[in-house]
Design a protein around this motif. Structure first.
Motif, PDB file in Angstrom:
ATOM      1  N   PHE A  71      18.399  -0.612  -8.475  1.00 17.10           N
ATOM      2  CA  PHE A  71      19.060  -1.612  -7.629  1.00 17.10           C
ATOM      3  C   PHE A  71      19.572  -0.991  -6.330  1.00 17.10           C
ATOM      4  N   HIS A  72      20.188   0.179  -6.450  1.00 15.74           N
ATOM      5  CA  HIS A  72      20.856   0.791  -5.301  1.00 15.74           C
ATOM      6  C   HIS A  72      19.832   1.175  -4.218  1.00 15.74           C
ATOM      7  N   TYR A  73      18.772   1.852  -4.658  1.00 13.67           N
ATOM      8  CA  TYR A  73      17.736   2.282  -3.707  1.00 13.67           C
ATOM      9  C   TYR A  73      16.776   1.132  -3.382  1.00 13.67           C
ATOM     10  N   ASN A  95      23.390   6.747   5.934  1.00 18.33           N
ATOM     11  CA  ASN A  95      24.311   7.230   4.901  1.00 18.33           C
ATOM     12  C   ASN A  95      23.617   7.319   3.538  1.00 18.33           C
ATOM     13  N   HIS A  96      22.798   6.318   3.211  1.00 18.94           N
ATOM     14  CA  HIS A  96      22.144   6.327   1.902  1.00 18.94           C
ATOM     15  C   HIS A  96      21.087   7.420   1.793  1.00 18.94           C
ATOM     16  N   THR A  97      20.294   7.608   2.849  1.00 24.19           N
ATOM     17  CA  THR A  97      19.290   8.682   2.815  1.00 24.19           C
ATOM     18  C   THR A  97      19.996  10.027   2.610  1.00 24.19           C
ATOM     19  N   GLY A 114      33.134   2.346   0.657  1.00 26.02           N
ATOM     20  CA  GLY A 114      33.103   3.438   1.621  1.00 26.02           C
ATOM     21  C   GLY A 114      32.460   4.680   1.068  1.00 26.02           C
ATOM     22  N   TRP A 115      32.827   5.798   1.660  1.00 26.48           N
ATOM     23  CA  TRP A 115      32.157   7.075   1.426  1.00 26.48           C
ATOM     24  C   TRP A 115      33.158   8.221   1.471  1.00 26.48           C
ATOM     25  N   ALA A 116      32.965   9.229   0.617  1.00 28.33           N
ATOM     26  CA  ALA A 116      33.717  10.484   0.730  1.00 28.33           C
ATOM     27  C   ALA A 116      32.739  11.552   1.217  1.00 28.33           C
ATOM     28  N   ILE A 139      29.443  11.210  -1.033  1.00 26.79           N
ATOM     29  CA  ILE A 139      29.434  10.437  -2.280  1.00 26.79           C
ATOM     30  C   ILE A 139      29.677   8.973  -1.912  1.00 26.79           C
ATOM     31  N   ASP A 140      28.762   8.114  -2.338  1.00 24.52           N
ATOM     32  CA  ASP A 140      28.870   6.667  -2.108  1.00 24.52           C
ATOM     33  C   ASP A 140      29.874   6.108  -3.104  1.00 24.52           C
ATOM     34  N   VAL A 141      30.914   5.428  -2.602  1.00 20.92           N
ATOM     35  CA  VAL A 141      31.864   4.806  -3.535  1.00 20.92           C
ATOM     36  C   VAL A 141      31.884   3.283  -3.400  1.00 20.92           C
ATOM     37  N   TRP A 142      30.819   2.707  -2.816  1.00 20.86           N
ATOM     38  CA  TRP A 142      30.653   1.262  -2.927  1.00 20.86           C
ATOM     39  C   TRP A 142      30.468   0.938  -4.412  1.00 20.86           C
ATOM     40  N   GLU A 143      30.947  -0.225  -4.850  1.00 22.38           N
ATOM     41  CA  GLU A 143      30.794  -0.559  -6.278  1.00 22.38           C
ATOM     42  C   GLU A 143      29.333  -0.557  -6.725  1.00 22.38           C
ATOM     43  N   HIS A 144      28.399  -0.896  -5.806  1.00 19.18           N
ATOM     44  CA  HIS A 144      26.989  -0.940  -6.222  1.00 19.18           C
ATOM     45  C   HIS A 144      26.485   0.444  -6.655  1.00 19.18           C
ATOM     46  N   ALA A 145      27.202   1.505  -6.273  1.00 18.60           N
ATOM     47  CA  ALA A 145      26.788   2.862  -6.635  1.00 18.60           C
ATOM     48  C   ALA A 145      27.077   3.185  -8.104  1.00 18.60           C
TER      49      ALA A 145
HETATM   50 FE   LIG Z   1      25.319   2.420  -1.551  1.00 17.59          FE
END
Ligand SMILES: [Fe+2]
Length: 208
Positions: free
Chosen positions: A37-39, A89-91, A138-140, A171-177
């Protein structure tokens, strides 16, 4: 090329970068279902959206990095910025993890980490704390600030790429992660990523 012709995109559309490993390669920390789902949906969605948003505009010819730089902080360009930054950010996030990651950083990075944080554990604690305390999506990030390593967090699509800071890993901290695997337990997702998946070699490459 006729630059006044806005009916045909001047450059090939942005494409979804290949995932650096199989969708199930990060199991059991992150399931193939989550990565699927995420990718396959979220990350791909940002690419599809950006291509639609920039078709026939002044951004159609630009690299992803240039689009991000040109739209950062401009409220009227937020949809373009958000989709472009989320692609980048995702790549970067996929490369920030690897199967059998975690453990001891390579010596050259460990030295930098110890100089900036005191110890690898202290650096991991700071990353975890930034990831868990980011309110909402967001992101760390581990970043290089001059010759010092630092931890920062960003909200939504924001990225250190638009600042003087050089991103080393994220590190992706969106809930979808994490929600399919960890539900509301963001802290468990973050500590498992740091212990078992984090790609210190990638961070070192970016620091060099
Ligand atoms: Fe994400």
């Amino acid at each position: 090329m006729n630059t006044t012709d806005t009916t045909v995109p001047a450059a090939p559309p942005h494409v979804l970068a290949p995932l650096p490993y199989a969708e199930n390669a990060l199991e059991p920390v992150i399931s193939a279902n989550t990565i699927g789902f995420h990718y396959g949906k979220h990350h791909k969605g940002y690419v599809d959206n950006l291509d639609k948003l920039i078709a026939g505009t002044e951004y159609a010819d630009l690299s992803l990095e240039k689009i991000i730089a040109a739209t950062a902080g401009r409220a009227e360009k937020a949809p373009i910025f958000n989709n472009a930054a989320q692609i980048w950010n995702h790549t970067f996030y996929w490369k920030s993890m690897r199967p059998k990651g975690g453990g001891e950083p390579p010596a050259a990075l460990k030295q930098k980490i110890e100089a900036s944080f005191g110890s690898v554990d202290a650096c991991k604690k700071e990353l975890a704390s930034a990831a868990v305390s980011q309110f909402g999506s967001g992101w760390a990030w581990l970043v290089l600030d001059g010759d010092k390593l630092k931890v920062v967090k960003t909200a939504n699509a924001d990225t250190p790429l638009t600042t003087v800071l050089k991103p080393l890993l994220t590190i992706d901290v969106w809930e979808h992660a994490y929600y399919l695997d960890y539900q509301n337990r963001r802290a468990d997702y973050v500590s498992a990523v740091l212990d078992k998946l984090i790609n210190w070699e990638f961070a070192l490459q970016n620091a060099s």
